[in-house]
Design an enzyme around this catalytic site. Structure first.
Site, PDB file in Angstrom:
ATOM      1  N   HIS A 235       0.815  -1.208   0.000  1.00 23.02           N
ATOM      2  CA  HIS A 235       0.000   0.000   0.000  1.00 23.02           C
ATOM      3  C   HIS A 235       0.854   1.265   0.000  1.00 23.02           C
ATOM      4  CE1 HIS A 235      -3.277   2.633  -0.199  1.00 23.02           C
ATOM      5  NE2 HIS A 235      -2.654   3.345   0.701  1.00 23.02           N
TER       6      HIS A 235
ATOM      7  N   TYR B 220       2.086   5.592  -2.280  1.00 29.67           N
ATOM      8  CA  TYR B 220       2.492   6.959  -1.912  1.00 29.67           C
ATOM      9  C   TYR B 220       3.924   7.228  -2.346  1.00 29.67           C
ATOM     10  CZ  TYR B 220      -1.808   6.475   0.502  1.00 29.67           C
ATOM     11  OH  TYR B 220      -3.125   6.216   0.762  1.00 29.67           O
TER      12      TYR B 220
ATOM     13  N   HIS C 296      -9.104   1.407 -11.334  1.00 29.00           N
ATOM     14  CA  HIS C 296      -8.795   2.403 -10.299  1.00 29.00           C
ATOM     15  C   HIS C 296      -7.353   2.899 -10.417  1.00 29.00           C
ATOM     16  CE1 HIS C 296      -7.843   4.119  -6.414  1.00 29.00           C
ATOM     17  NE2 HIS C 296      -7.001   3.155  -6.198  1.00 29.00           N
ATOM     18  N   PHE C 297      -6.384   1.958 -10.422  1.00 28.96           N
ATOM     19  CA  PHE C 297      -5.021   2.497 -10.315  1.00 28.96           C
ATOM     20  C   PHE C 297      -4.483   3.035 -11.632  1.00 28.96           C
ATOM     21  CE2 PHE C 297      -4.109  -2.207  -9.953  1.00 28.96           C
ATOM     22  CZ  PHE C 297      -3.489  -2.372 -11.168  1.00 28.96           C
ATOM     23  N   HIS C 298      -5.168   2.760 -12.741  1.00 31.90           N
ATOM     24  CA  HIS C 298      -4.733   3.466 -13.947  1.00 31.90           C
ATOM     25  C   HIS C 298      -5.123   4.930 -13.905  1.00 31.90           C
ATOM     26  CE1 HIS C 298      -3.517  -0.422 -15.357  1.00 31.90           C
ATOM     27  NE2 HIS C 298      -2.826   0.193 -16.299  1.00 31.90           N
TER      28      HIS C 298
ATOM     29  N   ARG D  14      -9.792  -9.333 -12.829  1.00 30.47           N
ATOM     30  CA  ARG D  14      -8.548  -8.740 -13.315  1.00 30.47           C
ATOM     31  C   ARG D  14      -7.576  -9.878 -13.639  1.00 30.47           C
ATOM     32  NH1 ARG D  14      -5.059  -6.347  -8.244  1.00 30.47           N
ATOM     33  NH2 ARG D  14      -3.611  -5.915  -9.922  1.00 30.47           N
ATOM     34  N   ARG D  15      -6.424  -9.547 -14.219  1.00 35.38           N
ATOM     35  CA  ARG D  15      -5.336 -10.503 -14.457  1.00 35.38           C
ATOM     36  C   ARG D  15      -5.829 -11.748 -15.166  1.00 35.38           C
ATOM     37  NH1 ARG D  15      -1.902 -10.520  -8.855  1.00 35.38           N
ATOM     38  NH2 ARG D  15      -0.708  -8.710  -9.463  1.00 35.38           N
TER      39      ARG D  15
HETATM   40  C1  HEM Z   1      -0.400   2.473 -22.703  1.00 37.06           C
HETATM   41  C2  HEM Z   1      -0.766   2.633 -21.471  1.00 37.06           C
HETATM   42  C3  HEM Z   1      -1.346   1.536 -20.630  1.00 37.06           C
HETATM   43  C4  HEM Z   1      -2.370   0.676 -20.888  1.00 37.06           C
HETATM   44  C5  HEM Z   1      -3.236   0.618 -22.150  1.00 37.06           C
HETATM   45  C6  HEM Z   1      -2.516  -0.194 -19.754  1.00 37.06           C
HETATM   46  C7  HEM Z   1      -3.456  -1.208 -19.641  1.00 37.06           C
HETATM   47  C8  HEM Z   1      -3.519  -2.119 -18.601  1.00 37.06           C
HETATM   48  C9  HEM Z   1      -4.527  -3.134 -18.441  1.00 37.06           C
HETATM   49  C10 HEM Z   1      -5.708  -3.367 -19.372  1.00 37.06           C
HETATM   50  C11 HEM Z   1      -4.231  -3.838 -17.311  1.00 37.06           C
HETATM   51  C12 HEM Z   1      -5.006  -5.001 -16.711  1.00 37.06           C
HETATM   52  C13 HEM Z   1      -4.439  -6.289 -17.134  1.00 37.06           C
HETATM   53  C14 HEM Z   1      -4.991  -7.460 -16.382  1.00 37.06           C
HETATM   54  O1  HEM Z   1      -5.452  -7.317 -15.235  1.00 37.06           O
HETATM   55  O2  HEM Z   1      -4.978  -8.565 -16.960  1.00 37.06           O
HETATM   56  C15 HEM Z   1      -3.030  -3.265 -16.747  1.00 37.06           C
HETATM   57  C16 HEM Z   1      -2.413  -3.700 -15.597  1.00 37.06           C
HETATM   58  C17 HEM Z   1      -1.501  -2.926 -14.883  1.00 37.06           C
HETATM   59  N1  HEM Z   1      -0.957  -1.715 -15.275  1.00 37.06           N
HETATM   60 FE1  HEM Z   1      -1.274  -0.793 -17.039  1.00 37.06          FE
HETATM   61  N2  HEM Z   1      -1.579   0.155 -18.815  1.00 37.06           N
HETATM   62  C18 HEM Z   1      -0.866   1.216 -19.299  1.00 37.06           C
HETATM   63  C19 HEM Z   1       0.141   1.900 -18.635  1.00 37.06           C
HETATM   64  C20 HEM Z   1       0.477   1.698 -17.323  1.00 37.06           C
HETATM   65  C21 HEM Z   1       1.339   2.559 -16.562  1.00 37.06           C
HETATM   66  C22 HEM Z   1       2.001   3.824 -17.074  1.00 37.06           C
HETATM   67  C23 HEM Z   1       1.432   2.009 -15.312  1.00 37.06           C
HETATM   68  C24 HEM Z   1       2.188   2.473 -14.103  1.00 37.06           C
HETATM   69  C25 HEM Z   1       2.959   3.488 -14.016  1.00 37.06           C
HETATM   70  C26 HEM Z   1       0.644   0.797 -15.321  1.00 37.06           C
HETATM   71  C27 HEM Z   1       0.536  -0.066 -14.254  1.00 37.06           C
HETATM   72  C28 HEM Z   1      -0.149  -1.260 -14.267  1.00 37.06           C
HETATM   73  C29 HEM Z   1      -0.135  -2.223 -13.188  1.00 37.06           C
HETATM   74  C30 HEM Z   1       0.619  -2.115 -11.880  1.00 37.06           C
HETATM   75  C31 HEM Z   1      -0.966  -3.284 -13.589  1.00 37.06           C
HETATM   76  C32 HEM Z   1      -1.313  -4.536 -12.778  1.00 37.06           C
HETATM   77  C33 HEM Z   1      -0.556  -5.719 -13.230  1.00 37.06           C
HETATM   78  C34 HEM Z   1      -1.032  -6.946 -12.506  1.00 37.06           C
HETATM   79  O3  HEM Z   1      -2.215  -7.076 -12.190  1.00 37.06           O
HETATM   80  O4  HEM Z   1      -0.182  -7.810 -12.241  1.00 37.06           O
HETATM   81  N3  HEM Z   1       0.073   0.645 -16.538  1.00 37.06           N
HETATM   82  N4  HEM Z   1      -2.613  -2.213 -17.554  1.00 37.06           N
HETATM   83 CU   LIG Z   2      -3.903   0.211  -0.767  1.00 37.00          CU
END
Ligand code: HEM
Ligand SMILES: [Cu+2]
Ligand SMILES: [Cu+2]
Lengths: 562, 178
Positions: A230, A234, A381-383, A446-447
């Site tokens: 968490h 921050y 949320h986190f996006h 998710r995932r």
């Molecule tokens: C082109 C830009 C981006 C797109 C289209 C995108 C899209 C996505 C999508 C659809 C997921 C969900 C995948 C899943 O749950 O199967 C994901 C997961 C995630 N994204 Fe992005 N994302 C982008 C950029 C970023 C950036 C800039 C960050 C952080 C600085 C980020 C951090 C994360 C994280 C931490 C996850 C979770 C991974 C996990 O569940 O193991 N993403 N992203």
């Molecule tokens: Cu948290």
């Protein structure tokens, strides 16, 4: 006029190191984000992975790509950005040169850690996602590399804290300048927060992956992970907050309305960031609901500084807009410098942060959490938070920081390109954010490589619109990503340098009300005491539940299921 | 507006905003407390540590005994011993009567899985070596889908189960779980 770059860098070696951290961070951001649009298309019901695999033949599965996406974006890019600005800004503010050996040591550890972790990731030997929950068992080099990378942040913390101590010794009785105050509370928060992850990796995962211990208790590992997991948000967020407090009001042409309030905000983060991790474990068995409740209440407390930030930053922007001649209830909005990407990027990010923050309160609400836990709502949320606000602020920073580090000017054309990239990124993230939240409420996990599920699994007509939003969002973001590459190359490649840019001071905003010389300012400055209080809070919130987990240890064997 | 006046005004608004923010958070906490009292109390996984050996749950104990997978423990009360494994659920389908209080005891023989009964707040992490205990009363009869929502390996996205709530008075009640 020619610029004697070598002389400038030998007078300001911290600029070169900062540039290295920034540049590597942005390369990592581009590589990590490349997988994003393909994930978004997956959540749009379209399988574009075969296409991506043609481009990146080493890619074996959706989950390998997702691991790279999470690790590179959430762990590596964010930390490198923090290691750049949260050392550079205080050094500039105080006019002191950081201990360069330590600064370069941090750089070396970060690079070696990153490369060590990258090998098993690329070889599909550690497809465990960025949360790497055991008993899924990755290659030891992944855990060791990630651990080394995180430890390099401790060296950066030392570099920043040492600057502060040096300044304090030279200015007894004076209140710490604002940006340095922010950096010091930030690094102290992180030292306490990262302890969980460092312990998990060094005591449990590396020995386990090396075969030195038989098994790992998955619940203990999860608990240590979320001790850090968490507050790490921050760790991503506060460099962006530092910029919107200290730099943005100046770029808007105004002032920060309250310096003491900004300090209180950072202090509250120091106190409340860490003892809240169980709000990620509401769904875990074997943790007393009482302690989950305690963390739930503390989580609400850590929403307070963000709510104050919303006020202070908005008020500072309104002041700027009015100083620029804006009138009426909202007329001041139009007068703000929207043509400057360095301004538009963080401000649009802040707009996305508002619905994102509201969703965060839903996640943190003990009982509501079960409705959204592990659904697509959560990446939605986190996006909005890290991928929009934090990322846009970091990208916007390029436009004023790169010229200061390299002397290279930003042309009007680059600004226009940058502005387009900013708006596309913002729009794409809003579409994707809406689509993912919506799909999550309809139960989509998710995932999940949902296009690989049985054909009727996600055929519910109610999903048509959210899926469309995800797919369109992904395509827009792919376009934006390509533009960002263009912007970065445009900033870094031209050879022309202007000495005035190198000599320009940091664009730090003045405050309407100050902390120096006031009782409140001095009380807030007793950071040793505040840090001790933060440690105490963590000991209370984690001591008893961790002690019970240790008593009831139940290690299990590792498995590789990819 | 002079400096002093500006500062005074900002302070007034700031105090108002902070009071509003704190009020909201207290209200949220009160609502959370209230919802914890009702039907939702059961969906918070038990805090007691019930430990098992994941390597043995498939060969001994209640998860290995077909007669004990779904048991009636008292009138209107059932206990379900469910297993989430790579990549499926057992028993499948789970059948329970409408209106009965069902206690789920869920564990995993391999890695962490999710157990989310779609359209309900039953949404738990299934951790090998631990037993997740949650309680729920299904008011609506019909078929519900169980989804694994925690990454568990290459077959994760194919991991579904079914839960059938059998109408209690004999009349079929339609419901798809949403
Ligand atoms: C082109 C830009 C981006 C797109 C289209 C995108 C899209 C996505 C999508 C659809 C997921 C969900 C995948 C899943 O749950 O199967 C994901 C997961 C995630 N994204 Fe992005 N994302 C982008 C950029 C970023 C950036 C800039 C960050 C952080 C600085 C980020 C951090 C994360 C994280 C931490 C996850 C979770 C991974 C996990 O569940 O193991 N993403 N992203
Ligand atoms: Cu948290
Ligand atoms: Cu799964």
């Amino acid at each position: 006029m020619a610029v004697d770059l070598r002389a400038h860098y030998s007078a300001h070696p911290e600029k070169r190191a900062t540039l290295y951290f920034l540049a590597l961070g942005f390369v990592v951001f581009v590589v990590g984000s490349l997988f994003g649009p393909f994930q978004a298309l997956n959540y749009g019901g379209l399988d574009a992975y075969p296409l991506l695999r043609r481009l990146l033949p080493f890619l074996n599965s959706y989950y390998q790509g997702l691991t790279l996406h999470g690790v590179l974006n959430a762990i590596v890019f964010t930390q490198l950005f923090a290691q750049a600005v949260m050392v550079y800004l205080p050094a500039q503010e105080l006019g002191l040169r950081p201990r360069m050996k330590a600064f370069w040591l941090a750089w070396g550890m970060a690079v070696v850690g990153l490369l060590t972790a990258a090998v098993p990731l690329l070889a599909d030997e550690a497809t465990v996602l960025y949360t790497f929950y055991p008993p899924l068992k990755g290659h030891w080099a992944f855990y060791a590399g990630a651990g080394l990378f995180v430890l390099s942040s401790w060296v950066s913390a030392y570099v920043a804290l040492e600057l502060w101590w040096r300044w304090k010794r030279a200015h007894p009785g004076r209140v710490t300048p604002l940006v340095t105050y922010m950096a010091v509370t930030f690094w102290l928060m992180w030292l306490l927060a990262s302890l969980g992850l460092v312990l998990e990796v060094t005591v449990l995962l590396v020995p386990w992956a090396l075969g030195l211990i038989e098994g790992v208790d998955p619940l203990l590992a999860r608990t240590l992970f979320w001790w850090t997991g968490h507050p790490i948000v921050y760790f991503w967020l506060l460099p962006a907050y530092t910029i919107v407090y200290a730099v943005l009001p100046k770029q808007a042409g105004g002032r920060l309305v309250s310096d003491p309030m900004a300090r209180i905000v950072f202090l509250l983060f120091l106190l409340f960031s860490t003892p809240v991790g169980f709000h990620h474990q509401f769904a875990d068995p074997g943790i007393s609901p009482f302690w989950k409740g305690v963390h739930s209440v503390l989580t609400m407390a850590v929403a307070v500084p963000s709510l104050i930030t919303a006020f202070t930053v908005a008020a500072s922007l309104e002041l700027a807009g009015r100083l620029r001649g804006g009138r009426g209830l909202l007329g001041w909005v139009r007068t703000l410098p929207w043509r400057e990407p360095a301004f538009a990027a963080p401000v649009l990010g802040l707009l996305a942060f508002i619905p994102g923050g509201a969703g965060g309160i839903v996640n943190a609400s003990f009982t509501l959490n079960y409705v959204v836990h592990n659904t697509a709502w959560v990446p939605g949320h986190f996006h909005l938070q890290v991928a929009t606000f934090v990322t846009l602020t970091a990208l916007g920073t390029l436009f004023w920081l790169v010229p200061q580090l390299t002397g290279k000017p930003v042309s009007e054309g680059q600004k226009r390109l940058g502005l387009t990239a900013v708006w596309l990124w913002f729009g794409g993230m809003l579409l994707l954010g809406l689509g993912l939240h919506w799909a999550g409420l309809l139960g989509v996990p998710r995932r999940s490589y949902i296009v690989g599920a049985p054909p009727d699994a996600y055929a519910d007509p109610a999903l048509t619109l959210p899926k469309l939003l995800n797919a369109v969002g992904g395509v827009v973001l792919l376009l934006a990503l390509v533009l960002w590459v263009g912007v970065m190359l445009g900033l870094l490649l031209p050879r022309r340098r202007e000495p005035a840019l190198l000599e320009a001071p940091l664009p730090l905003a003045e405050a309407v009300s100050n902390a120096d010389g006031r009782r409140l300012g001095r009380a807030l400055d007793r950071l040793g005491l505040w840090f001790a209080l933060a440690v105490l809070l963590v000991a209370i919130a984690y001591g008893p539940p961790l002690a019970r987990l240790l008593e009831q240890l139940n290690p299990v064997a590792g498995l590789r299921l990819w | 507006m002079d400096e002093h006046e500006l500062h005074r005004r900002v302070l007034t608004y700031e105090r108002g905003w902070i009071a509003f923010a704190l009020g909201m958070l207290v209200l949220f906490l009160a609502l959370i407390g209230y919802t914890l009292g009702g039907q939702l109390a059961g969906v918070v996984p038990h805090g007691e540590a019930e430990r098992v050996d994941p390597a043995r749950v498939r060969v001994e104990g209640p998860w290995a005994d077909p007669a004990r997978l779904v048991v009636k423990t008292a009138p209107g009360r059932y206990t379900v011993h469910a297993l989430a494994f790579a990549f499926g659920f057992q028993p499948n389908p789970i059948e329970v009567p409408q209106g009965a209080e069902v206690t789920f005891k869920i564990t995993s023989p391999d890695v962490i899985h999710g157990f989310h009964v779609e359209g309900t707040p039953i949404n738990v992490e299934v951790i090998p070596g631990r037993v997740a205990v949650v309680r729920f009363t299904f008011r609506r009869a019909g078929e519900y889908r169980v989804v694994c929502n925690q990454y568990c390996g290459l077959g994760h996205h194919t991991m579904f189960g079914r839960l059938i709530v059998v109408p209690s008075q004999g009349e079929a009640v339609e419901g798809d779980g949403r």
